[in-house]
Design an enzyme around this catalytic site. Sequence first.
Site, short mmCIF file in Angstrom:
data_model
loop_
_atom_site.label_atom_id
_atom_site.label_comp_id
_atom_site.label_asym_id
_atom_site.label_seq_id
_atom_site.Cartn_x
_atom_site.Cartn_y
_atom_site.Cartn_z
N HIS A 129 1.05 -0.98 0.15
CA HIS A 129 -0.07 -0.15 -0.01
C HIS A 129 0.91 1.21 -0.08
CE1 HIS A 129 -2.53 3.14 1.38
NE2 HIS A 129 -3.74 2.46 0.80
N GLU A 131 0.77 3.98 1.32
CA GLU A 131 1.04 4.47 2.69
C GLU A 131 2.09 3.89 3.40
OE1 GLU A 131 -2.29 5.42 5.29
OE2 GLU A 131 -0.87 5.09 7.12
#
Length: 311
Positions: A129, A131
């Site tokens: 991901h 992030e």
Amino acid sequence: MKNDIKIYLAAPRGFCAGVDRAIEIVKKTLEKYGSPVYVRHEIVHNKNVVESLKKLGAIFVEEISEISDFSRPVIFSAHGVPKAVPEQAKLKKIFYIDATCPLVSKVHRETEQLFKKGFDIVLIGHKNHPEVIGTMGQLPNGSIKLVENLRDIENLKFSKSVAYVTQTTLSVDDTKEIIDALKKKFPDIKGPIKEDICYATTNRQSAVKRIAPDCEMFFVIGSRNSSNSARLVEVAKKSGCKHSELIFYGKKVPIDKIKNCKIIGLSSGASAPEELVQNFINEIKQKMNVSIEEVITANEKVVFKLPKELN
Ligand code: SF4
């Protein structure tokens, strides 16, 4: 004759303060610096948002190396970026504006401070991901161990003090299980002073939890790559509504299934515009008599300031 259906509409739902701010940053940058403006990665994980910003003059790239005109500004997405990304932009003398959500930046700073204090660091999150890539990229390679599930904890070994941080958009309940298991294995593990899972994720999951047990089907409007939207579908299922699904870009409203229901639930991920929720309801209204009950479990008043470059 049309059948009756009740829709429990979760509130809060949809855009959070970090998403609002990131979209505003792209619009304001276009206003101030003209078009085109580059955006590294989808500014927020929603195709409708990306398409509408493209129309205003945003060019989306995945890496700085794809930028052909160094005289144009580049914006980093709300998910945050590894330290190497602004460094790369500086090397190429590209002006950049960082739209990382302040709550993600908070996790970045926590991670740096823990590293400086000599902790070994565990990041609870989902591999690949953006992030997670951004948070891991705040420190030298290999400094952070990623834990995605309970199994990953079995292989963890540390020789010094250990601390954990988390991705901001995780399932509150699943993360608690992982944190409890970490605390059992490393009783002195240090956690964040204030929870890393953000207010928006927590509030949207609480609202879904309240509604889902009473629904025959539950729908979450959001993109397939949106972590918080995927978590809302899981939360609805775990709360007792097995027929829960994501309504992503291009997916048709499953009206034939909905026609057999008396009560359904509806929410939307933090990057999904409210317009998509209303479009979904309007499609059902064409076939059924709809009554809507908005179930409000929290009031959100969070607003984040724009970066100084745009003030
Ligand atoms: S979901 Fe949370 S962390 Fe992500 S942009 Fe919104 S407020 Fe920020």
